[in-house]
Design a protein around this motif. Structure first.
Motif, PDB file in Angstrom:
ATOM      1  N   LEU A  86       0.812  -1.221   0.000  1.00  0.00           N
ATOM      2  CA  LEU A  86       0.000   0.000   0.000  1.00  0.00           C
ATOM      3  C   LEU A  86       0.845   1.269   0.000  1.00  0.00           C
ATOM      4  CD1 LEU A  86      -2.698  -0.988   2.661  1.00  0.00           C
ATOM      5  CD2 LEU A  86      -2.831  -1.229   0.174  1.00  0.00           C
ATOM      6  N   TRP A 128       0.733   4.159  -2.526  1.00  0.00           N
ATOM      7  CA  TRP A 128      -0.505   4.918  -2.652  1.00  0.00           C
ATOM      8  C   TRP A 128      -0.703   5.949  -1.540  1.00  0.00           C
ATOM      9  CZ3 TRP A 128      -3.054   5.203  -6.964  1.00  0.00           C
ATOM     10  CH2 TRP A 128      -2.860   4.188  -7.904  1.00  0.00           C
ATOM     11  N   ASP A 148     -10.914  -1.669  -5.852  1.00  0.00           N
ATOM     12  CA  ASP A 148      -9.640  -2.112  -5.271  1.00  0.00           C
ATOM     13  C   ASP A 148      -8.844  -0.915  -4.733  1.00  0.00           C
ATOM     14  OD1 ASP A 148     -10.228  -4.711  -5.894  1.00  0.00           O
ATOM     15  OD2 ASP A 148      -8.976  -4.773  -7.706  1.00  0.00           O
ATOM     16  N   LEU A 149      -8.846   0.174  -5.504  1.00  0.00           N
ATOM     17  CA  LEU A 149      -8.128   1.369  -5.059  1.00  0.00           C
ATOM     18  C   LEU A 149      -8.786   1.950  -3.806  1.00  0.00           C
ATOM     19  CD1 LEU A 149      -5.975   3.528  -5.381  1.00  0.00           C
ATOM     20  CD2 LEU A 149      -7.439   4.673  -7.061  1.00  0.00           C
ATOM     21  N   ASP A 169     -10.370   0.337  -1.544  1.00  0.00           N
ATOM     22  CA  ASP A 169      -9.997  -0.523  -0.419  1.00  0.00           C
ATOM     23  C   ASP A 169      -8.583  -0.198   0.064  1.00  0.00           C
ATOM     24  OD1 ASP A 169     -12.435  -1.788  -0.569  1.00  0.00           O
ATOM     25  OD2 ASP A 169     -11.690  -3.525  -1.696  1.00  0.00           O
ATOM     26  N   LYS A 170      -7.689   0.095  -0.868  1.00  0.00           N
ATOM     27  CA  LYS A 170      -6.319   0.445  -0.481  1.00  0.00           C
ATOM     28  C   LYS A 170      -6.298   1.739   0.335  1.00  0.00           C
ATOM     29  CE  LYS A 170      -4.096  -1.710  -4.510  1.00  0.00           C
ATOM     30  NZ  LYS A 170      -3.381  -1.488  -5.797  1.00  0.00           N
TER      31      LYS A 170
END
Length: 995
Positions: free
Chosen positions: A582, A585, A734-735, A737-738
């Motif tokens: 992670l 990001w 997905d992003l 969730d990150k």
């Protein structure tokens, strides 16, 4: 005339009083900034002088000339460079750069705008102020402007190669600078916008210079431009600070005014004739052939608006800009972004009050060229709706609050405060406006409030300035993958034709000029005529800012500071617990944090509340090396928020809601932000290419360097671009969730330490507000505990040697070598060595001889990395040879103690650069977080003052000799340029990548 040595306050002057040939025209108290404005003119020449007397030791000066080019040869820009290459009293080849080494200035530079050229500086030292003033005045009014300086700084022809390979090439600092600038879409867009809107005035020309036109400028034309424009009758002088005005006037009168008589410079800029119907315009910019041109256009609308001298209308339009575009909830910005046609607002969007007639532009970037009409409809439909249905009063109130806040805040970013005041007022002043009207807008604000209260005032202005205004252009900026090659081929043919036409005399002239220029560049010269400071002029102490208290109940540091009614909250969160997958990001999380909305409020509501209650709030990611912990990396997220003291409670409410209820459920908004973020990263490549190249070259030496590249370099762009290309619903979830997981790792009860900065009452109010809230009061750790989880050191260094291709006509070349960090005896020596290397070697080899815009040496005492870099450089292989020869040069250069002192002055001018109280406290807090205490800073400065020539040479031998340590190399340039370089670097070529 030598000024007195004390610092008396400005004596009592009266309107109409005559002093040193000047007449006092106006004296105005500037109560909002606790200063007094003096406006004068010089009776014999007509020169104007604006002085702002304020109890500020960082005194500033600027002289500005109206410069109105009639073509795109770059005459004003080249003149700005050339006058700084030697003057009557100081006939050395670069007195400006030499004074950077002989001064404790906090700012020195020169600027060329569309219709003015400015020479400003700032310093805290009185002796330094008058040293610099003498050099600046002589440079501006009595420059040498010889032909060799013109060829070096502007343009020249040189012969390269042998036999049948013999060819002509263009060289010159400005020529290469503008080749780089015109590779950047935002630069092309800004200049194209002026060309489209102002076709009949000076603004239609490229004041910086079009590379295709620059070679047509002659030396005689340059000198004639100087005679007309750089005259006191065309000059606007400015001084600021606690030094007495009378002394300034005496020096300027003595040095300059007695040698001139009044003239008519004929530099008035007429208003652009207004159109009777809207127009369209299409321009192109170069795109790398490897890039897909689809959806790489920009499209939008632009209007010509009011006269810059009408301060009330300028204020009205600034408020309208804030209403329309100021935040994500602003109706025009939101309508454009919600259309899904583009990724971000087009370059140059917003209200521009820098020219004789102001302008407003807006649109989208990363659109298809065929979408231009759709963008136009969105803009006009939104403006029509606002004009007919009205503007939400809360939006108007928030817009006015933002303007008032940022006028009230005292900052020194990006310029010293005194120079910021000059830049605020210069545009109107040059065209006949009153600078005091710009610097105190109370009457205009009062009128604005009355007008808004009386009816639909802003709505009517939108109707008048936008909907009923035919002076409008629909702009398209389209990518052209063949443009760079076409321009290069045109240049090749032009030079081949000129070569074929050269007779023996012309050929000998080119060769002789090259020989003479090289001889000048390599010659040692006597610069003793230039004034200088001594080591004894350097303040021995570092500037400090200690907390007034450490809280006993909260992880909170108190800094009671005179911040002019503004309160600052800053905080530090460790990112060491974020999972490795992670970590890339974290910067995007910081970008999206305040822009996504929460579980209780959507992003529109958050944006509107933020603008109404604060002067800005957000997160930023920093990869820091901990002082005193070799190889250790602190991944840090900094929280920043600021507001007027009356808004502490609502601002804290927003901060707490964002922390407690951060949400990524709005996937459409997430996709928008991803596109905006990617676009911003792409835009920085050409502007900050040297910084990006340094980051690439440094990433193999330590965890902090590697994470810094992951978070802020080319690899961050690649990470984001890869995800943005495949941003379908699953990818966005997905992003999301990150980002949610990152929030969970950051906002844990033991992972935040804060600092409250403001007046004593504001700090107390903020503490009470923190205790009364459920969120910030829930962070529990001792205030004195500033330790956060660290990332482990790299197992072994890795020496990258790479070339990264992009759309650029010039290169950015960087080399990094690991050395030692703060705490090692060589750290202060390396700081001095970096300045020394730039001054006596890189400036000459990279800029003067190589034609790049700049050559730099940088030492980072936190990471212990030493870097050399070039900016807008026509060379790659030659520049790398220059870097490799650094240690040999220093050994053979015959360095003097004076060279060391000059490098030391440069280091100390950076260390001692002052900060306003709010910034000083926030920086002090962050220094403590990364392990840098004031005792260590003071010890470092004391060691600096003991650096000798022998120590500098020993450090150069130890750390810069090729082969002594691994080195990282990174070059950002066009693909053809990189491949050509690799043909020369056969023994050790660059590994090539595409950005």
């Amino acid at each position: 005339m030598t000024p007195t040595n004390d610092r008396p306050s400005t004596p009592e002057l009266t309107v109409g009083q005559e002093i040193h040939g000047y007449r006092v025209i106006r004296i105005t108290p500037l109560q909002a900034i606790d200063a007094t404005l003096f406006l004068l003119d010089h009776m014999a020449t007509g020169a104007r002088h604006l002085h702002i007397a304020k109890a500020d030791a960082e005194n500033a000066f600027g002289v500005t000339f109206k410069t109105v080019p009639t073509d795109s040869t770059g005459v004003a820009h080249i003149l700005e460079h050339t006058v700084l290459c030697g003057s009557e009293k100081y006939p050395v080849r670069d007195p400006f750069f030499s004074m950077l080494k002989r001064s404790l200035s906090t700012f020195m530079n020169a600027f060329t705008a569309s219709d003015w050229t400015m020479y400003p500086f700032a310093t805290q030292n009185r002796k330094d102020f008058y040293n610099l003033l003498d050099v600046y005045l002589d440079a501006a009014f009595f420059p040498v402007i010889d032909e060799l300086s013109f060829k070096q700084e502007g343009h020249r022809l040189e012969l390269e190669g042998e036999g049948e390979q013999r060819q002509l090439v263009y060289k010159g600092v400005v020529y290469n600078e503008m080749k780089g600038a015109m590779s950047s879409p935002d630069q092309v867009m800004s200049r194209s916008l002026l060309n489209a809107l102002y076709p009949d005035t000076t603004y239609g020309n490229n004041s910086g210079g079009d590379p295709a036109v620059i070679p047509t400028l002659t030396h005689a034309q340059l000198k004639a431009f100087h005679r007309r424009h750089y005259h006191p009758s065309n000059a606007y002088f400015y001084t600021y600070g606690d030094l007495p005005l009378v002394d300034h006037l005496a020096v300027i009168a003595d040095k300059v005014m007695g040698r001139f008589s009044r003239i008519d410079p004929n530099t008035e800029v007429a208003g652009q004739p207004r159109w009777s119907a809207p127009r369209t315009a299409r321009y192109t910019y170069p795109l790398a052939p490897t890039e897909d041109p689809v959806k790489h256009s920009q499209a939008g609308l632009a209007w010509l608006l009011c006269d810059i001298r009408d301060t009330f209308e300028v204020l009205v339009l600034a408020v309208i800009e804030q209403v329309l575009l100021g935040n994500p909830a602003s109706p025009l910005r939101k309508a454009l972004m919600d259309s899904g046609l583009g990724s971000a607002l087009s370059d140059a969007s917003g209200f521009d009050a820098d020219n004789r007639d102001t302008l407003f532009a807006c649109g989208l970037k990363d659109v298809d060229e065929t979408d231009a009409e759709a963008v136009e409809r969105i803009v006009l439909d939104t403006l029509t709706r606002l004009a007919t249905e009205g503007i939400d009063p809360e939006m108007t109130t928030s817009a006015i609050h933002q303007i008032e806040f940022h006028r009230k805040e005292v900052t020194n970013t990006p310029y010293p405060y005194g120079l910021k005041l000059l830049l605020m007022s210069i545009g109107s002043w040059l065209h006949g406006g009153d600078p005091d009207r710009i610097l105190q807008l109370d009457a205009d604000f009062e009128r604005l409030h009355r007008e808004i209260a009386a009816g639909p005032f802003l709505e009517k202005r939108i109707q008048t300035y936008f909907l009923d205004n035919p002076h409008r252009v629909r702009m398209v900026l389209a990518p052209d993958p063949q443009q760079a090659a076409r321009e290069q081929e045109q240049e090749r043919r032009e030079l081949a034709q000129r070569l074929a036409q050269l007779d023996d005399a012309a050929r000998r002239k080119i060769e002789e000029d090259a020989r003479l220029l090289q001889q000048r560049q390599e010659s040692e010269e006597d610069v003793s005529s230039l004034p200088t400071l001594a080591r004894s002029d350097i303040p021995p102490e570092v500037q400090t800012c200690a907390p007034t208290a450490l809280d006993g109940e909260l992880p909170l540091w108190h800094y009671a500071q005179p911040t002019s009614g503004i309160y600052y909250l800053t905080g530090a969160l460790g990112a060491g617990a974020v999972e490795d997958a992670l970590l890339p990001w974290v910067p995007f999380f910081c970008y999206a944090f305040t822009k996504m909305g929460t579980r209780s409020s959507d992003y529109v509501q958050i944006a509107r509340r933020t603008d109404a209650a604060s002067g800005g709030l957000g997160l930023s990611a920093q990869a820091r090396a901990i002082y005193g912990r070799s190889g250790a990396c602190l991944p840090l997220v900094q929280l920043s928020a600021k507001c007027l003291t009356r808004n502490i409670d609502p601002m804290y409410g927003i901060v707490e809601e964002l922390i407690a209820e951060f949400s990524c459920h709005d996937l459409a908004r997430l996709k928008q932000l991803l596109g905006e973020y990617r676009s911003a990263l792409e835009a920085m490549i050409v502007h900050n290419g040297h910084r990006l190249a340094i980051s690439l070259s440094a990433r193999g030496f330590g965890t902090a360097g590697a994470l810094g590249e992951t978070w802020g370099g080319i690899h961050q762009l690649r990470t984001v671009r890869e995800t943005a290309k495949a941003a379908d619903e699953k990818g966005l979830r997905d992003l999301a969730d990150k980002l949610t997981a990152i929030a969970g790792s950051l906002f844990t009860p033991d992972n935040l330490v804060m600092a409250a900065v403001g007046e004593t009452e504001a700090v107390a109010a903020a503490r009470s507000r923190t205790l009364s809230g459920a969120t910030l009061a829930g962070f529990k750790r001792p205030a004195q505990d500033l330790t956060f989880a660290l990332l482990p050191p790299q197992t072994a260094p890795r020496a990258y040697r790479e070339g990264w291709s992009t759309s650029s006509a010039v290169a950015f070349v960087a080399l990094t070598v690991p050395t030692v960090a703060l705490g090692h005896p060589d750290a202060p020596v390396l700081s001095v060595l970096s300045k020394l290397l730039r001054s006596v070697y890189l400036h000459r080899e990279i800029r003067e001889k190589g034609g790049a815009y700049g050559g730099f040496a940088l030492y980072n005492p936190e990471s212990g990395l030493f870097s050399m870099a070039s900016y807008r450089d026509p060379h790659i292989e030659r520049t790398l040879q220059v870097y490799a020869g650094a240690a040999d040069f220093l050994r053979a250069a015959g360095l003097t103690d004076e060279d060391i002192k000059e490098a030391l002055l440069q280091v100390c001018s950076e260390i001692d650069k002052p900060d306003p109280p709010g910034a000083a406290a926030r920086k002090a807090f962050l220094r403590r977080v990364v392990g840098l205490d004031d005792d260590t800073r003071q010890a470092f400065k004391q060691q600096l003052l003991q650096v000798t020539k022998a120590k500098a040479l020993a450090a150069a031998d130890t750390y810069l000799t090729p082969g002594r340590a691994p080195t990282g190399t990174a070059v950002i340039a066009g693909r053809d340029h990189l491949e050509t370089a690799n043909h020369q670097l056969t023994d050790n070529p660059l590994t090539l990548h595409t950005i």
